[in-house]
Scaffold this motif. Sequence first.
Motif, PDB file in Angstrom:
ATOM      1  N   GLU A   1      66.975 114.715  57.145  1.00  0.00           N
ATOM      2  CA  GLU A   1      67.670 115.600  58.102  1.00  0.00           C
ATOM      3  C   GLU A   1      68.802 116.298  57.281  1.00  0.00           C
ATOM      4  OE1 GLU A   1      68.794 112.171  60.752  1.00  0.00           O
ATOM      5  OE2 GLU A   1      68.071 113.803  62.371  1.00  0.00           O
ATOM      6  N   GLY A   2      68.876 116.126  55.888  1.00  0.00           N
ATOM      7  CA  GLY A   2      69.727 116.861  54.950  1.00  0.00           C
ATOM      8  C   GLY A   2      69.772 116.475  53.813  1.00  0.00           C
ATOM      9  N   GLU A   3      70.511 117.103  52.945  1.00  0.00           N
ATOM     10  CA  GLU A   3      70.706 116.963  51.150  1.00  0.00           C
ATOM     11  C   GLU A   3      71.010 115.390  51.293  1.00  0.00           C
ATOM     12  OE1 GLU A   3      70.137 118.916  48.449  1.00  0.00           O
ATOM     13  OE2 GLU A   3      69.239 120.344  50.025  1.00  0.00           O
ATOM     14  N   PRO A   4      70.487 114.764  50.298  1.00  0.00           N
ATOM     15  CA  PRO A   4      70.912 113.294  49.839  1.00  0.00           C
ATOM     16  C   PRO A   4      72.108 113.288  49.334  1.00  0.00           C
ATOM     17  CG  PRO A   4      69.483 114.129  48.334  1.00  0.00           C
ATOM     18  CD  PRO A   4      69.330 115.174  49.321  1.00  0.00           C
ATOM     19  N   ASP A   5      73.043 112.267  49.850  1.00  0.00           N
ATOM     20  CA  ASP A   5      74.392 111.847  49.127  1.00  0.00           C
ATOM     21  C   ASP A   5      74.087 111.497  47.796  1.00  0.00           C
ATOM     22  OD1 ASP A   5      75.843 112.894  51.405  1.00  0.00           O
ATOM     23  OD2 ASP A   5      75.722 110.947  52.389  1.00  0.00           O
ATOM     24  N   MET A   6      74.618 111.861  46.754  1.00  0.00           N
ATOM     25  CA  MET A   6      74.130 111.275  45.433  1.00  0.00           C
ATOM     26  C   MET A   6      75.642 110.864  44.797  1.00  0.00           C
ATOM     27  SD  MET A   6      70.880 113.119  44.360  1.00  0.00           S
ATOM     28  CE  MET A   6      71.435 114.631  44.045  1.00  0.00           C
ATOM     29  N   ASN A   7      75.481 109.582  44.246  1.00  0.00           N
ATOM     30  CA  ASN A   7      76.648 109.078  43.371  1.00  0.00           C
ATOM     31  C   ASN A   7      76.354 108.826  41.976  1.00  0.00           C
ATOM     32  OD1 ASN A   7      78.798 109.914  45.577  1.00  0.00           O
ATOM     33  ND2 ASN A   7      77.927 108.226  46.575  1.00  0.00           N
ATOM     34  N   ALA A   8      76.805 109.236  40.938  1.00  0.00           N
ATOM     35  CA  ALA A   8      76.469 108.657  39.526  1.00  0.00           C
ATOM     36  C   ALA A   8      77.643 108.109  38.928  1.00  0.00           C
ATOM     37  CB  ALA A   8      76.044 109.868  38.790  1.00  0.00           C
TER      38      ALA A   8
ATOM     39  N   ILE B   1      74.783 108.761  32.294  1.00  0.00           N
ATOM     40  CA  ILE B   1      74.529 108.147  33.530  1.00  0.00           C
ATOM     41  C   ILE B   1      73.846 106.818  33.352  1.00  0.00           C
ATOM     42  CG2 ILE B   1      73.591 108.392  35.924  1.00  0.00           C
ATOM     43  CD1 ILE B   1      73.990 111.531  35.705  1.00  0.00           C
ATOM     44  N   ARG B   2      74.352 105.692  33.843  1.00  0.00           N
ATOM     45  CA  ARG B   2      73.868 104.413  33.829  1.00  0.00           C
ATOM     46  C   ARG B   2      73.563 103.898  35.313  1.00  0.00           C
ATOM     47  NH1 ARG B   2      71.510 104.733  29.281  1.00  0.00           N
ATOM     48  NH2 ARG B   2      72.819 104.677  27.375  1.00  0.00           N
ATOM     49  N   ALA B   3      74.331 104.369  36.177  1.00  0.00           N
ATOM     50  CA  ALA B   3      74.096 103.799  37.669  1.00  0.00           C
ATOM     51  C   ALA B   3      74.017 105.341  38.415  1.00  0.00           C
ATOM     52  CB  ALA B   3      75.200 102.934  37.862  1.00  0.00           C
ATOM     53  N   HIS B   4      73.058 105.027  39.360  1.00  0.00           N
ATOM     54  CA  HIS B   4      72.995 106.310  40.361  1.00  0.00           C
ATOM     55  C   HIS B   4      72.554 105.722  41.873  1.00  0.00           C
ATOM     56  CE1 HIS B   4      71.751 110.653  41.082  1.00  0.00           C
ATOM     57  NE2 HIS B   4      72.798 110.842  39.977  1.00  0.00           N
ATOM     58  N   ASP B   5      73.037 106.476  42.792  1.00  0.00           N
ATOM     59  CA  ASP B   5      72.601 105.883  44.229  1.00  0.00           C
ATOM     60  C   ASP B   5      72.357 107.525  44.692  1.00  0.00           C
ATOM     61  OD1 ASP B   5      73.563 103.440  43.843  1.00  0.00           O
ATOM     62  OD2 ASP B   5      75.407 103.632  44.710  1.00  0.00           O
TER      63      ASP B   5
ATOM     64  N   LEU C   1      70.347 102.489  34.099  1.00  0.00           N
ATOM     65  CA  LEU C   1      69.434 103.543  33.940  1.00  0.00           C
ATOM     66  C   LEU C   1      69.270 103.610  32.350  1.00  0.00           C
ATOM     67  CD1 LEU C   1      70.003 105.637  37.054  1.00  0.00           C
ATOM     68  CD2 LEU C   1      68.090 103.944  36.722  1.00  0.00           C
ATOM     69  N   GLY C   2      68.172 104.138  31.783  1.00  0.00           N
ATOM     70  CA  GLY C   2      67.933 104.363  30.307  1.00  0.00           C
ATOM     71  C   GLY C   2      68.041 103.113  29.343  1.00  0.00           C
ATOM     72  N   THR C   3      67.938 101.999  29.905  1.00  0.00           N
ATOM     73  CA  THR C   3      68.002 100.781  29.090  1.00  0.00           C
ATOM     74  C   THR C   3      66.839 100.067  29.471  1.00  0.00           C
ATOM     75  OG1 THR C   3      69.440  99.444  30.643  1.00  0.00           O
ATOM     76  CG2 THR C   3      70.513 100.884  29.246  1.00  0.00           C
ATOM     77  N   SER C   4      66.594  98.906  28.751  1.00  0.00           N
ATOM     78  CA  SER C   4      65.583  97.993  28.794  1.00  0.00           C
ATOM     79  C   SER C   4      65.763  97.070  29.988  1.00  0.00           C
ATOM     80  CB  SER C   4      65.478  97.202  27.613  1.00  0.00           C
ATOM     81  OG  SER C   4      66.465  96.445  27.576  1.00  0.00           O
ATOM     82  N   SER C   5      66.986  97.120  30.524  1.00  0.00           N
ATOM     83  CA  SER C   5      67.437  96.246  31.777  1.00  0.00           C
ATOM     84  C   SER C   5      67.350  97.246  33.048  1.00  0.00           C
ATOM     85  CB  SER C   5      68.466  95.414  31.522  1.00  0.00           C
ATOM     86  OG  SER C   5      69.682  96.190  31.424  1.00  0.00           O
TER      87      SER C   5
END
Length: 121
Positions: A53-60, A68-72, A102-106
């Motif tokens: 129904e619209g663009e996703p809300d994105m928070n990094a 960037i290590r965390a993203h919603d 994100l971007g790590t082995s964990s």
Amino acid sequence: MTGGPELYGFPPPGALPDLRWLGPDYVSVLVYDLTRGLLRQDPGTAVMGVRCEGEPDMNASVDPAGVIRAHDACFPLQVFLQDGAGRPWRLRGRWTYSGRDLGTSSASITHFWQLLSAEGV
């Protein structure tokens, strides 16, 4: 998605480069995960269509180096389905992916559904 539900309103993957952490086709991933979750609740469910129904809300969130290590990513959705008893429904809600480390082995990606309304149609 050949033979899958009808999909509407999703921005093309190329228009949302910040979603690359979900893979090259975030829409297929989202619909697969959503369908799998609905089938756990009612194994007879058939997803007929999904409308964004619209663009996703994105928070990094970035680490001290600016990476960037965390993203919603939260998508406002309508889901059209038939339950296991054959009744048609329209669900409205928000589907959220949360990527951490994100971007790590964990690295991990989780998802959840927030149901806002369910209407028999």
